[in-house]
Design a protein around this motif. Structure first.
Motif, PDB file in Angstrom:
ATOM      1  N   LEU A   1      -4.775  -2.705   5.818  1.00  0.00           N
ATOM      2  CA  LEU A   1      -5.464  -1.453   6.098  1.00  0.00           C
ATOM      3  C   LEU A   1      -5.195  -1.001   7.531  1.00  0.00           C
ATOM      4  N   ALA A   2      -5.135  -1.950   8.464  1.00  0.00           N
ATOM      5  CA  ALA A   2      -4.822  -1.610   9.850  1.00  0.00           C
ATOM      6  C   ALA A   2      -3.436  -0.983   9.955  1.00  0.00           C
ATOM      7  N   MET A   3      -2.457  -1.513   9.221  1.00  0.00           N
ATOM      8  CA  MET A   3      -1.123  -0.930   9.224  1.00  0.00           C
ATOM      9  C   MET A   3      -1.114   0.437   8.558  1.00  0.00           C
ATOM     10  N   ALA A   4      -1.909   0.596   7.502  1.00  0.00           N
ATOM     11  CA  ALA A   4      -2.016   1.908   6.855  1.00  0.00           C
ATOM     12  C   ALA A   4      -2.555   2.945   7.832  1.00  0.00           C
ATOM     13  N   ILE A   5      -3.491   2.540   8.683  1.00  0.00           N
ATOM     14  CA  ILE A   5      -4.039   3.448   9.687  1.00  0.00           C
ATOM     15  C   ILE A   5      -2.951   3.871  10.673  1.00  0.00           C
ATOM     16  N   ILE A   6      -2.063   2.940  11.043  1.00  0.00           N
ATOM     17  CA  ILE A   6      -0.953   3.301  11.918  1.00  0.00           C
ATOM     18  C   ILE A   6      -0.052   4.340  11.251  1.00  0.00           C
TER      19      ILE A   6
ATOM     20  N   VAL B   1      -4.962   6.495   0.384  1.00  0.00           N
ATOM     21  CA  VAL B   1      -4.284   5.205   0.444  1.00  0.00           C
ATOM     22  C   VAL B   1      -4.518   4.484  -0.873  1.00  0.00           C
ATOM     23  N   PHE B   2      -3.403   4.092  -1.530  1.00  0.00           N
ATOM     24  CA  PHE B   2      -3.469   3.415  -2.818  1.00  0.00           C
ATOM     25  C   PHE B   2      -2.978   1.980  -2.672  1.00  0.00           C
ATOM     26  N   GLU B   3      -3.530   1.095  -3.487  1.00  0.00           N
ATOM     27  CA  GLU B   3      -3.055  -0.283  -3.495  1.00  0.00           C
ATOM     28  C   GLU B   3      -1.760  -0.376  -4.290  1.00  0.00           C
ATOM     29  N   GLY B   4      -0.781  -1.078  -3.740  1.00  0.00           N
ATOM     30  CA  GLY B   4       0.505  -1.224  -4.408  1.00  0.00           C
ATOM     31  C   GLY B   4       1.289   0.077  -4.406  1.00  0.00           C
ATOM     32  N   GLU B   5       2.129   0.230  -5.406  1.00  0.00           N
ATOM     33  CA  GLU B   5       2.954   1.428  -5.538  1.00  0.00           C
ATOM     34  C   GLU B   5       2.244   2.444  -6.415  1.00  0.00           C
TER      35      GLU B   5
ATOM     36  N   LEU C   1       0.850  -1.191   0.000  1.00  0.00           N
ATOM     37  CA  LEU C   1       0.000   0.000   0.000  1.00  0.00           C
ATOM     38  C   LEU C   1       0.887   1.243   0.000  1.00  0.00           C
ATOM     39  N   THR C   2       0.374   2.313  -0.594  1.00  0.00           N
ATOM     40  CA  THR C   2       1.060   3.601  -0.559  1.00  0.00           C
ATOM     41  C   THR C   2       0.147   4.627   0.084  1.00  0.00           C
ATOM     42  N   VAL C   3       0.673   5.321   1.078  1.00  0.00           N
ATOM     43  CA  VAL C   3      -0.078   6.344   1.802  1.00  0.00           C
ATOM     44  C   VAL C   3       0.462   7.702   1.403  1.00  0.00           C
TER      45      VAL C   3
END
Length: 219
Positions: A206-211, A112-116, A96-98
């Motif tokens: 998604l949980a890690m993206a939230i962090i 938040v995007f999937e992949g690069e 994921l890319t934030v």
């Protein structure tokens, strides 16, 4: 340090599953691209998050599962606060890319995007907004994450204290950030090492993206 975290993660996991029947399958903590916030049965999975990159000269995160295996990593060269963060798996593949939104607004907005992130036309899988509540300052709402038209998540608590809950629209807890419990006396991890507990049906990526979002918003 990573070797000690692996050993500790296995020890805590063994204590938690002692006297329990083995489950069929299980979640290894890896992002699968599917989101299901309906809850469901089964035990929650737990990831140990270390707010540090394994590479010298990088800031970022190192994440291991209950078996002590490396699951996620974030390696940032340069400053901690960046316009773009990439969540990778153990092999270095972009998951994921934030990105911070480039639109000028009163509050922080993130995508938040999937992949690069490969092009400007790429559509985000979710959006996040830092929550500011002037009327009710005692309500510890940190941010909102809009996954799609049906799913919206609210993050409440205190990321500074590593005590947060991610709630769905029905206010069911789908993930939680907690202080790391130690089984060794006299050992304290402080705030740099903490647990990410993920309930069945919620995506660990998604949980890690939230962090990553909370880390950029509040630190």
């Amino acid at each position: 340090m990573l070797r000690f975290l692996k050993s500790l993660s296995r020890t805590v996991h063994e204590e938690r599953v002692q006297d329990q029947e083995p489950s069929n399958g299980g979640d290894d903590g890896r992002y699968d691209g599917d989101d299901d916030s309906s809850g469901g049965g089964g035990e929650p999975s737990s990831l140990t998050v270390w707010r540090k990159s394994l590479f010298v000269g990088c800031s970022g995160f190192t994440v291991i599962n209950s078996n002590g295996d490396l699951v996620y990593r974030v390696d940032n060269y340069g400053s901690h606060r960046r316009q773009e963060l990439v969540l990778m798996d153990a092999s270095g593949k972009s998951i994921l890319t934030v990105c911070r939104s480039k639109k000028l607004k009163m509050v922080d907005n993130w995508l938040v995007f999937e992949g690069e992130l490969s092009s400007k036309e790429q559509k985000p899988i979710c959006r996040a907004r830092k929550h500011i509540n002037v009327l009710w300052p005692k309500v510890k709402r940190l941010a909102r994450v809009y996954y799609d038209e049906k799913n919206m998540y609210m993050i409440e608590g205190s990321y500074m204290d590593r005590s947060c809950k991610v709630l769905d629209k029905s206010r069911n807890v789908v993930a939680e950030i907690r202080r790391k419990e130690t089984v060794t006396k006299g050992v304290s991890f402080g705030l740099e090492v903490f647990d990410l507990v993920i309930n069945q049906g919620f995506d660990s990526g998604l949980a890690m993206a939230i962090i990553l979002l909370l880390d950029q918003m509040f630190l």
